[in-house]
Design a protein around this motif. Structure first.
Motif, PDB file in Angstrom:
ATOM      1  N   ASN A   1       0.802  -1.219   0.000  1.00  0.00           N
ATOM      2  CA  ASN A   1       0.000   0.000   0.000  1.00  0.00           C
ATOM      3  C   ASN A   1       0.845   1.284   0.000  1.00  0.00           C
ATOM      4  OD1 ASN A   1      -2.534   1.338   0.066  1.00  0.00           O
ATOM      5  ND2 ASN A   1      -2.224   1.749   2.226  1.00  0.00           N
TER       6      ASN A   1
ATOM      7  N   LYS B   1       2.635   2.172   3.274  1.00  0.00           N
ATOM      8  CA  LYS B   1       1.823   2.151   4.493  1.00  0.00           C
ATOM      9  C   LYS B   1       1.033   0.839   4.481  1.00  0.00           C
ATOM     10  CE  LYS B   1      -1.535   5.015   6.977  1.00  0.00           C
ATOM     11  NZ  LYS B   1      -2.359   6.222   6.874  1.00  0.00           N
TER      12      LYS B   1
ATOM     13  N   VAL C   1      -1.176  -2.474   4.808  1.00  0.00           N
ATOM     14  CA  VAL C   1      -2.554  -2.628   5.259  1.00  0.00           C
ATOM     15  C   VAL C   1      -2.959  -4.094   5.122  1.00  0.00           C
ATOM     16  CG1 VAL C   1      -3.548  -2.116   2.981  1.00  0.00           C
ATOM     17  CG2 VAL C   1      -4.899  -1.670   5.045  1.00  0.00           C
TER      18      VAL C   1
ATOM     19  N   TRP D   1      -4.190  -0.522   9.131  1.00  0.00           N
ATOM     20  CA  TRP D   1      -2.908  -0.085   8.598  1.00  0.00           C
ATOM     21  C   TRP D   1      -1.829  -0.289   9.656  1.00  0.00           C
ATOM     22  CZ3 TRP D   1      -7.515   1.872   7.243  1.00  0.00           C
ATOM     23  CH2 TRP D   1      -7.757   2.081   5.891  1.00  0.00           C
TER      24      TRP D   1
ATOM     25  N   THR E   1       0.051   1.672  10.931  1.00  0.00           N
ATOM     26  CA  THR E   1       0.051   2.792  11.877  1.00  0.00           C
ATOM     27  C   THR E   1      -0.943   2.591  13.021  1.00  0.00           C
ATOM     28  OG1 THR E   1      -1.610   3.897  10.533  1.00  0.00           O
ATOM     29  CG2 THR E   1       0.720   4.455  10.110  1.00  0.00           C
TER      30      THR E   1
END
Length: 116
Positions: A34, A37, A39, A56, A58
């Motif tokens: 992604n 990032k 996912v 994600w 994050t």
């Protein structure tokens, strides 16, 4: 913060009895890069509901659902800090599917063109 994306598949599989009782089929997609990032997502489907959980790396997460009987949409954004937060997300999904409990801070809408 880096969220362990592989935790999603294990957490969903741990609830196999719940999904079976709801006659839900699910499919976990592999981790995707992604654009830097990563996912991961899982899709759920039954004769009554469509749902997707996306997480994600994050820790940002989205729960998206559609109740097929009336095209009602219930969506919620999460900020996951660890496994406990993932369990809360899945508990809220199960509560919605089983008891029609709307998660706090969820967005509820009607699919465009459908009447409630």
């Amino acid at each position: 913060m880096t969220f362990p994306l592989e935790a999603l598949s294990a957490a969903v599989t741990a609830r196999v009895e719940t999904w079976a009782r709801l006659e839900m089929r699910w499919h976990t997609r592999p981790i995707q890069p992604n654009y830097g990032k990563p996912v991961v997502s899982v899709e759920f489907e039954s004769s009554a509901w469509l749902a997707e959980v996306m997480i994600w790396v994050t820790g940002e997460a989205e729960l998206a659902t559609v109740r097929l009987a009336d095209d009602r949409i219930v969506n919620k954004h999460y900020e996951l800090a660890g496994h406990g937060d993932l369990e809360v997300l899945l508990d809220e999904l199960a509560g919605l599917l089983i008891d029609d409990r709307i998660p706090g801070a969820a967005v509820v809408a009607q699919w465009p063109g459908t009447t409630a």
